[in-house]
Design a protein around this motif. Structure first.
Motif, PDB file in Angstrom:
ATOM      1  N   ASP A 177      35.401  46.717  42.308  1.00  0.00           N
ATOM      2  CA  ASP A 177      35.714  48.105  42.630  1.00  0.00           C
ATOM      3  C   ASP A 177      37.190  48.401  42.406  1.00  0.00           C
ATOM      4  N   GLY A 178      37.481  49.646  42.103  1.00  0.00           N
ATOM      5  CA  GLY A 178      38.855  50.120  42.107  1.00  0.00           C
ATOM      6  C   GLY A 178      39.150  50.793  43.433  1.00  0.00           C
ATOM      7  N   SER A 179      40.398  51.185  43.609  1.00  0.00           N
ATOM      8  CA  SER A 179      40.773  51.794  44.884  1.00  0.00           C
ATOM      9  C   SER A 179      40.311  53.239  44.997  1.00  0.00           C
ATOM     10  N   GLY A 180      39.654  53.737  43.948  1.00  0.00           N
ATOM     11  CA  GLY A 180      39.085  55.073  44.017  1.00  0.00           C
ATOM     12  C   GLY A 180      37.793  55.125  44.809  1.00  0.00           C
ATOM     13  N   THR A 181      37.268  53.983  45.183  1.00  0.00           N
ATOM     14  CA  THR A 181      36.064  53.973  46.010  1.00  0.00           C
ATOM     15  C   THR A 181      36.446  53.865  47.478  1.00  0.00           C
ATOM     16  N   GLY A 182      35.459  53.976  48.342  1.00  0.00           N
ATOM     17  CA  GLY A 182      35.705  53.929  49.779  1.00  0.00           C
ATOM     18  C   GLY A 182      36.371  52.638  50.208  1.00  0.00           C
ATOM     19  N   SER A 183      37.102  52.723  51.310  1.00  0.00           N
ATOM     20  CA  SER A 183      37.887  51.562  51.737  1.00  0.00           C
ATOM     21  C   SER A 183      37.024  50.364  52.081  1.00  0.00           C
ATOM     22  N   ALA A 184      35.779  50.603  52.406  1.00  0.00           N
ATOM     23  CA  ALA A 184      34.905  49.491  52.792  1.00  0.00           C
ATOM     24  C   ALA A 184      34.102  48.959  51.607  1.00  0.00           C
ATOM     25  N   GLU A 185      34.331  49.504  50.433  1.00  0.00           N
ATOM     26  CA  GLU A 185      33.491  49.143  49.290  1.00  0.00           C
ATOM     27  C   GLU A 185      34.196  48.184  48.340  1.00  0.00           C
ATOM     28  N   TYR A 186      33.574  47.022  48.141  1.00  0.00           N
ATOM     29  CA  TYR A 186      34.084  45.999  47.235  1.00  0.00           C
ATOM     30  C   TYR A 186      32.976  45.635  46.254  1.00  0.00           C
ATOM     31  N   GLY A 187      33.370  45.178  45.079  1.00  0.00           N
ATOM     32  CA  GLY A 187      32.388  44.764  44.092  1.00  0.00           C
ATOM     33  C   GLY A 187      32.019  43.306  44.252  1.00  0.00           C
ATOM     34  N   GLY A 188      30.801  42.952  43.857  1.00  0.00           N
ATOM     35  CA  GLY A 188      30.339  41.573  43.941  1.00  0.00           C
ATOM     36  C   GLY A 188      30.263  40.934  42.566  1.00  0.00           C
ATOM     37  N   VAL A 189      30.684  39.680  42.483  1.00  0.00           N
ATOM     38  CA  VAL A 189      30.694  38.951  41.212  1.00  0.00           C
ATOM     39  C   VAL A 189      30.224  37.516  41.453  1.00  0.00           C
ATOM     40  N   ILE A 190      29.343  37.025  40.591  1.00  0.00           N
ATOM     41  CA  ILE A 190      28.958  35.605  40.596  1.00  0.00           C
ATOM     42  C   ILE A 190      29.112  35.090  39.174  1.00  0.00           C
ATOM     43  N   ILE A 191      29.882  34.029  39.008  1.00  0.00           N
ATOM     44  CA  ILE A 191      30.163  33.470  37.680  1.00  0.00           C
ATOM     45  C   ILE A 191      29.781  31.993  37.674  1.00  0.00           C
ATOM     46  N   ASP A 192      28.933  31.591  36.737  1.00  0.00           N
ATOM     47  CA  ASP A 192      28.577  30.186  36.555  1.00  0.00           C
ATOM     48  C   ASP A 192      29.380  29.605  35.402  1.00  0.00           C
ATOM     49  N   ILE A 193      30.025  28.490  35.652  1.00  0.00           N
ATOM     50  CA  ILE A 193      30.797  27.775  34.630  1.00  0.00           C
ATOM     51  C   ILE A 193      30.161  26.401  34.503  1.00  0.00           C
ATOM     52  N   LEU A 194      29.341  26.240  33.465  1.00  0.00           N
ATOM     53  CA  LEU A 194      28.554  25.004  33.353  1.00  0.00           C
ATOM     54  C   LEU A 194      29.316  23.926  32.588  1.00  0.00           C
ATOM     55  N   ASP A 195      29.050  22.675  33.003  1.00  0.00           N
ATOM     56  CA  ASP A 195      29.581  21.497  32.287  1.00  0.00           C
ATOM     57  C   ASP A 195      31.070  21.618  32.029  1.00  0.00           C
ATOM     58  N   TYR A 196      31.806  22.037  33.030  1.00  0.00           N
ATOM     59  CA  TYR A 196      33.222  22.385  32.823  1.00  0.00           C
ATOM     60  C   TYR A 196      34.105  21.173  32.528  1.00  0.00           C
ATOM     61  N   GLN A 197      33.579  19.965  32.767  1.00  0.00           N
ATOM     62  CA  GLN A 197      34.391  18.769  32.504  1.00  0.00           C
ATOM     63  C   GLN A 197      34.002  18.079  31.202  1.00  0.00           C
ATOM     64  N   ASN A 198      33.017  18.614  30.507  1.00  0.00           N
ATOM     65  CA  ASN A 198      32.500  17.956  29.309  1.00  0.00           C
ATOM     66  C   ASN A 198      33.447  18.212  28.136  1.00  0.00           C
ATOM     67  N   GLY A 199      34.105  17.172  27.666  1.00  0.00           N
ATOM     68  CA  GLY A 199      35.094  17.301  26.600  1.00  0.00           C
ATOM     69  C   GLY A 199      34.491  17.471  25.216  1.00  0.00           C
ATOM     70  N   ASN A 200      33.171  17.576  25.142  1.00  0.00           N
ATOM     71  CA  ASN A 200      32.509  17.800  23.856  1.00  0.00           C
ATOM     72  C   ASN A 200      32.056  19.243  23.680  1.00  0.00           C
ATOM     73  N   LYS A 201      32.359  20.070  24.653  1.00  0.00           N
ATOM     74  CA  LYS A 201      31.849  21.442  24.613  1.00  0.00           C
ATOM     75  C   LYS A 201      32.965  22.444  24.849  1.00  0.00           C
TER      76      LYS A 201
END
Lengths: 170, 177
Positions: A88-112
């Protein structure tokens, strides 16, 4: 034994330009969950993700976005971050926040190259509700050692919370 | 009691046309498959499919929301022999780039209902050209009330190979009590 562990939670007591997780531990996958808002004066603003402090033009982004009754997909390459996870930006209500879920797979695999998948929502109660699916690519096979979130030239506002989880595979 | 449990993790040491999880216990509420995979098919976007319990009959249906251009599309197919047609980067996409897929098998051991799956995949690439990338959100149904005890992950329909370093992790998810 817990398969999912919270690596770190950051709750913002004041506005900041970015949040960096730099102790990632040893897991198979990472998941970042954010309830966020930015100082952008609009209803929403994109959060940007950079890995290992790399701000070169090494990222590609693709996303599906639904807003109001409209929908569209976007593609871009040569970016300096993975972006499109709208909060959310600050143009929305003070109680309103955006939700985000991010998956980062195999983050240690040096072949990818590191690839991520995420979903996000913003301004759901506001004037420009959005739901977004994001695909991100970092063109680098290095193991990920840090994850930084920022809203470009804006700040993350007080009350934003970010939690990074590690997901095991054994 | 742990909520998430690792049933099995597989990382390919060489190409394989399919990956199988067998002898799946019915003791969880849900299954989740996380995969980071790439196909050797001579194209940009390959596909990943599933069969369960070794069923090769036309007992799978799906509906998808997808995009590989600026226009978001939907598609559906019924009475198929596989589901769910998720994107995976293939031979002609950026080297070393693997797709991200998360699939939930909801209530997979409930013998009163058909099994539903929900799946999200992304086929990343360093291209903004139409059809050289992809995102897809799919739902699927297996028209059987049998408890799932086996999941086969197929590269396309088993005609191509997942490449070395592709990973597949199957988790069992517990409910409360």
């Amino acid at each position: 034994m817990a398969i999912i562990e919270a690596i770190e939670t950051v709750y913002l007591e004041a506005d900041v330009a970015s949040v960096t997780f730099s102790s990632l531990g040893s897991y198979e996958h990472l998941q970042l969950r954010i309830i966020g808002k930015t100082t952008s004066t609009g209803d929403y603003y994109a959060l940007h993700l950079t890995l290992n402090g790399d701000t070169g033009s090494n990222y590609s982004n693709h996303r599906i976005e639904g807003y109001g009754s409209s929908k569209q997909a976007y593609a871009s390459t040569g970016n300096t971050s993975i972006w499109g996870f709208s909060a959310d930006g600050s143009g929305t209500g003070s109680a309103e926040y955006g939700g985000v879920i991010i998956d980062i797979l195999d983050y240690q695999n040096g072949n990818k190259n590191t690839t991520v998948s995420g979903i996000a929502s913003a301004s759901i109660a506001g004037g420009a509700p959005r739901v977004i699916i994001v695909s991100g690519l970092w063109d680098d096979v290095a193991a990920v050692t840090s994850v930084t979130v920022n809203p470009s030239s804006y700040n993350l506002v007080r009350g934003t919370e970010l939690t990074l989880y590690g997901i095991k595979s054994s | 009691m742990a909520c998430w449990n690792v049933i099995e993790h597989q990382e390919l040491s060489s190409g394989a046309s399919s990956v199988s999880f067998t002898g799946i216990s019915a003791s969880y509420d849900h299954l989740v498959l996380l995969s980071s995979a790439r196909s050797d098919e001579a194209t940009i976007n390959g596909y990943m499919n599933f069969q369960v319990n070794g069923d090769t009959g036309t007992n799978y249906s799906r509906r998808s929301l997808n995009a590989n251009t600026s226009t978001i599309g939907t598609s559906s197919a019924v009475n198929q022999s596989v589901f769910i047609y998720q994107y995976v980067p293939a031979l002609n996409s950026l080297a070393d780039t693997f797709g991200v897929m998360e699939t939930w098998f909801i209530d997979y051991s409930n013998t009163s209902n058909y099994t539903q799956i929900l799946s999200q995949s992304v086929g990343p690439n360093n291209s903004a050209t139409d059809s050289q990338w992809g995102l897809r959100l799919s739902s699927g149904i297996w028209t059987s009330t049998a408890a799932i005890n086996r999941v086969d992950v197929l590269c396309d329909s088993g005609s191509d190979d997942f490449v070395q370093y592709s990973t597949f992790t199957l988790y069992g998810i517990n409910g409360a009590g």
